[in-house]
Scaffold this motif. Structure first.
Motif, PDB file in Angstrom:
ATOM      1  N   THR A 139     -18.092  15.145 -33.695  1.00  0.00           N
ATOM      2  CA  THR A 139     -18.828  14.631 -32.536  1.00  0.00           C
ATOM      3  C   THR A 139     -20.037  13.816 -32.992  1.00  0.00           C
ATOM      4  O   THR A 139     -20.516  13.967 -34.115  1.00  0.00           O
ATOM      5  CB  THR A 139     -19.371  15.789 -31.659  1.00  0.00           C
ATOM      6  OG1 THR A 139     -20.190  16.618 -32.486  1.00  0.00           O
ATOM      7  CG2 THR A 139     -18.255  16.595 -31.036  1.00  0.00           C
ATOM      8  N   VAL A 254      -4.400  18.434 -21.903  1.00  0.00           N
ATOM      9  CA  VAL A 254      -5.465  17.749 -22.667  1.00  0.00           C
ATOM     10  C   VAL A 254      -5.622  16.302 -22.192  1.00  0.00           C
ATOM     11  O   VAL A 254      -6.739  15.811 -21.998  1.00  0.00           O
ATOM     12  CB  VAL A 254      -5.156  17.809 -24.187  1.00  0.00           C
ATOM     13  CG1 VAL A 254      -6.181  17.004 -24.974  1.00  0.00           C
ATOM     14  CG2 VAL A 254      -5.131  19.252 -24.669  1.00  0.00           C
ATOM     15  N   THR A 255      -4.488  15.615 -21.960  1.00  0.00           N
ATOM     16  CA  THR A 255      -4.565  14.196 -21.561  1.00  0.00           C
ATOM     17  C   THR A 255      -5.287  14.044 -20.215  1.00  0.00           C
ATOM     18  O   THR A 255      -6.077  13.123 -20.023  1.00  0.00           O
ATOM     19  CB  THR A 255      -3.158  13.583 -21.420  1.00  0.00           C
ATOM     20  OG1 THR A 255      -2.339  14.534 -20.732  1.00  0.00           O
ATOM     21  CG2 THR A 255      -2.557  13.244 -22.757  1.00  0.00           C
ATOM     22  N   LYS A 258      -8.984  14.554 -20.802  1.00  0.00           N
ATOM     23  CA  LYS A 258      -9.550  13.373 -21.473  1.00  0.00           C
ATOM     24  C   LYS A 258      -9.820  12.264 -20.449  1.00  0.00           C
ATOM     25  O   LYS A 258     -10.844  11.585 -20.503  1.00  0.00           O
ATOM     26  CB  LYS A 258      -8.587  12.856 -22.547  1.00  0.00           C
ATOM     27  CG  LYS A 258      -8.714  13.649 -23.838  1.00  0.00           C
ATOM     28  CD  LYS A 258      -7.943  12.999 -24.969  1.00  0.00           C
ATOM     29  CE  LYS A 258      -8.197  13.770 -26.249  1.00  0.00           C
ATOM     30  NZ  LYS A 258      -7.176  13.629 -27.251  1.00  0.00           N
ATOM     31  N   ALA A 261     -12.845  13.219 -18.460  1.00  0.00           N
ATOM     32  CA  ALA A 261     -14.054  13.086 -19.281  1.00  0.00           C
ATOM     33  C   ALA A 261     -14.434  11.616 -19.434  1.00  0.00           C
ATOM     34  O   ALA A 261     -15.615  11.258 -19.377  1.00  0.00           O
ATOM     35  CB  ALA A 261     -13.832  13.717 -20.654  1.00  0.00           C
ATOM     36  N   SER A 262     -13.425  10.751 -19.596  1.00  0.00           N
ATOM     37  CA  SER A 262     -13.771   9.339 -19.790  1.00  0.00           C
ATOM     38  C   SER A 262     -14.312   8.757 -18.486  1.00  0.00           C
ATOM     39  O   SER A 262     -15.199   7.905 -18.506  1.00  0.00           O
ATOM     40  CB  SER A 262     -12.576   8.540 -20.321  1.00  0.00           C
ATOM     41  OG  SER A 262     -11.628   8.385 -19.319  1.00  0.00           O
ATOM     42  N   GLU A 265     -17.855  10.049 -18.062  1.00  0.00           N
ATOM     43  CA  GLU A 265     -18.693   9.365 -19.051  1.00  0.00           C
ATOM     44  C   GLU A 265     -19.080   7.973 -18.548  1.00  0.00           C
ATOM     45  O   GLU A 265     -20.239   7.578 -18.611  1.00  0.00           O
ATOM     46  CB  GLU A 265     -17.898   9.264 -20.354  1.00  0.00           C
ATOM     47  CG  GLU A 265     -18.708   8.867 -21.551  1.00  0.00           C
ATOM     48  CD  GLU A 265     -17.886   8.991 -22.836  1.00  0.00           C
ATOM     49  OE1 GLU A 265     -17.441  10.104 -23.150  1.00  0.00           O
ATOM     50  OE2 GLU A 265     -17.686   7.970 -23.493  1.00  0.00           O
ATOM     51  N   ASN A 278     -17.966  15.207 -21.777  1.00  0.00           N
ATOM     52  CA  ASN A 278     -17.619  13.817 -22.074  1.00  0.00           C
ATOM     53  C   ASN A 278     -16.608  13.839 -23.223  1.00  0.00           C
ATOM     54  O   ASN A 278     -16.261  14.914 -23.731  1.00  0.00           O
ATOM     55  CB  ASN A 278     -18.858  12.974 -22.410  1.00  0.00           C
ATOM     56  CG  ASN A 278     -19.642  13.571 -23.569  1.00  0.00           C
ATOM     57  OD1 ASN A 278     -19.110  14.280 -24.405  1.00  0.00           O
ATOM     58  ND2 ASN A 278     -20.928  13.276 -23.609  1.00  0.00           N
ATOM     59  N   LEU A 279     -16.128  12.654 -23.638  1.00  0.00           N
ATOM     60  CA  LEU A 279     -15.069  12.626 -24.656  1.00  0.00           C
ATOM     61  C   LEU A 279     -15.533  13.224 -25.978  1.00  0.00           C
ATOM     62  O   LEU A 279     -14.778  13.889 -26.690  1.00  0.00           O
ATOM     63  CB  LEU A 279     -14.598  11.183 -24.875  1.00  0.00           C
ATOM     64  CG  LEU A 279     -13.739  10.617 -23.741  1.00  0.00           C
ATOM     65  CD1 LEU A 279     -13.488   9.130 -23.962  1.00  0.00           C
ATOM     66  CD2 LEU A 279     -12.403  11.355 -23.630  1.00  0.00           C
ATOM     67  N   ASP A 280     -16.812  13.020 -26.279  1.00  0.00           N
ATOM     68  CA  ASP A 280     -17.375  13.535 -27.531  1.00  0.00           C
ATOM     69  C   ASP A 280     -17.376  15.069 -27.518  1.00  0.00           C
ATOM     70  O   ASP A 280     -16.897  15.729 -28.444  1.00  0.00           O
ATOM     71  CB  ASP A 280     -18.804  12.998 -27.647  1.00  0.00           C
ATOM     72  CG  ASP A 280     -19.343  13.103 -29.053  1.00  0.00           C
ATOM     73  OD1 ASP A 280     -18.635  12.679 -29.979  1.00  0.00           O
ATOM     74  OD2 ASP A 280     -20.459  13.610 -29.224  1.00  0.00           O
ATOM     75  N   LEU A 282     -15.597  16.954 -25.803  1.00  0.00           N
ATOM     76  CA  LEU A 282     -14.216  17.438 -25.783  1.00  0.00           C
ATOM     77  C   LEU A 282     -13.684  17.688 -27.201  1.00  0.00           C
ATOM     78  O   LEU A 282     -12.973  18.670 -27.452  1.00  0.00           O
ATOM     79  CB  LEU A 282     -13.355  16.385 -25.074  1.00  0.00           C
ATOM     80  CG  LEU A 282     -12.058  16.845 -24.436  1.00  0.00           C
ATOM     81  CD1 LEU A 282     -12.285  18.025 -23.512  1.00  0.00           C
ATOM     82  CD2 LEU A 282     -11.436  15.686 -23.657  1.00  0.00           C
ATOM     83  N   ASN A 283     -14.062  16.801 -28.135  1.00  0.00           N
ATOM     84  CA  ASN A 283     -13.634  16.991 -29.532  1.00  0.00           C
ATOM     85  C   ASN A 283     -14.108  18.337 -30.071  1.00  0.00           C
ATOM     86  O   ASN A 283     -13.436  18.972 -30.878  1.00  0.00           O
ATOM     87  CB  ASN A 283     -14.211  15.873 -30.426  1.00  0.00           C
ATOM     88  CG  ASN A 283     -13.526  14.561 -30.170  1.00  0.00           C
ATOM     89  OD1 ASN A 283     -12.382  14.526 -29.731  1.00  0.00           O
ATOM     90  ND2 ASN A 283     -14.222  13.467 -30.424  1.00  0.00           N
TER      91      ASN A 283
END
Ligand code: NAP
Length: 327
Positions: A139, A254-255, A258, A261-262, A265, A278-280, A282-283
């Motif tokens: 991240t 997960v998709t 994502k 989250a995008s 964001e 957010n996507l970060d 999520l990692n």
């Protein structure tokens, strides 16, 4: 005269518990806050508030010299920001500035609250994270903490200890609290079905470890966790046991998460808010294996955690109820 410690990030979740622990050890406590910081909850502590300017090394040096701090615990940091630049500025540049001022003002020890995110998770369920592993943060937050660690290591004359706590929970915490509130509403949300190995640290144990670090582990880095490993369902199972609740489990693809989250964001760029997901982030949430070794902290700092997840959650939920965060 009692020894003096400056605690930064004192208005935050971890900061509160650091103050409590430092006072219990008879240190004279100065806390670094901002004019905008919420400090009402600190009003009963016997502490002195200061307003250091983290962007100005000369001003920081002058303040440290004037107040004659023996130790600095640097816990100020952002866990949510909108760009790598913003993370780096607050988490790394401010840290390096304060550390340089600490050297100039002869501070005995600088303890830096980094994060397990600086090392990153393992990609398989086998093994546990050790401080000597090659770091591979996943991240922006983790990369900014790793950058801060690298900068500290390059400051001549600095006596430092770097702590890398895993996910911290306890009274006043707000992110895991979201999970608890969902459970109270009757559902558990998971991102994907993949197996994960997680670790946690109760905030009071983290505070103990941090205060131990002012006296030991010079120029060393330590993972801080309770020493146990948990599946992704264990926290919810314990919370349900404590609250005597049943829930329905949902595994979101997960998709799909994502995508959400995008979107959040993108919306957040239009406002001053930084979203919890957010996507970060999520990692980090999808990391396969966050189990870490705390052998070094045990052997070299004498840090023996008193709380596992069960005991820590019991106390945390009691606090949320007593303080009406939970009904
Ligand atoms: N919570 C965890 O699970 C966890 C895990 C590993 C490491 N950590 C680290 O532990 C530290 C404390 O985290 P926390 O959970 O207590 O977070 P928190 O509740 O969000 O507190 C963050 C603190 O940092 C201060 N801060 C943020 N931006 C700042 C800035 N630009 N200038 C000056 N001060 C600033 C905040 O002050 P204001 O009140 O004025 O905003 C607050 O006192 C952080 O460094 C974090 O990276 C936390």
């Amino acid at each position: 005269m009692n020894e003096r410690v400056l605690i930064t990030g004192a208005s935050g979740f971890v900061g509160y518990h650091l103050i409590e622990e430092a006072l219990s050890q008879n240190l004279e406590v100065f806390v670094a806050v901002r004019k905008s910081s919420k400090t009402d909850h600190l009003k009963d502590f016997n502490i002195k508030l200061t307003y250091p300017k983290f962007s100005d090394i000369a001003a920081l040096t002058a303040e440290i010299k004037a107040n004659q701090y023996d130790y600095i615990i640097h816990a100020a940091g952002v866990t949510k920001a909108k760009s790598q630049k913003q993370y780096n500025h607050i988490n790394a540049t401010y840290t390096a500035n304060l550390a340089k001022a600490a050297v100039a003002a002869d501070v005995k020890k600088f303890v830096f609250m980094s994060s397990l995110a600086a090392g990153g998770p393992l990609t398989t369920l086998n093994g546990i994270i050790s401080e000597s592993d090659e770091p591979h943060p996943v991240t922006q937050y983790g990369r900014s903490k790793l950058l801060a660690e690298k900068e500290l290591k390059n400051i001549p004359g600095l006596n430092y200890t770097i702590l890398r706590p895993t996910a911290v929970f306890g009274p006043r915490e707000r992110d895991i609290f979201i999970v608890i509130k969902q459970i109270v509403k009757g559902f558990e949300l998971y991102i994907g079905k993949a197996e994960q190995k997680l670790s946690f640290i109760y905030v009071k144990d983290l505070a103990v470890a941090t205060l131990k670090a002012i006296h030991g582990g010079n120029k060393k880095t330590y993972n801080i966790a309770d020493g146990n490993f948990y599946t992704k369902y264990e926290m919810a199972n314990i919370i349900k046991d404590i609250l005597q609740l049943n829930t329905i489990k949902f595994h979101l693809p997960v998709t799909f998460v994502k995508l959400v989250a995008s979107i959040t964001e993108k919306i957040s760029y239009l406002s001053s808010n930084t979203p919890a997901l957010n996507l970060d982030k999520l990692n980090e949430l999808l990391g396969t294996n966050w189990a870490c070794s705390i052998e070094a902290a045990k052997q070299e700092l004498g840090f023996y955690p008193r709380y596992n997840l069960d005991k820590g959650l019991e106390e945390t939920i009691k606090w949320y109820k007593e303080h009406k965060w939970l009904k």
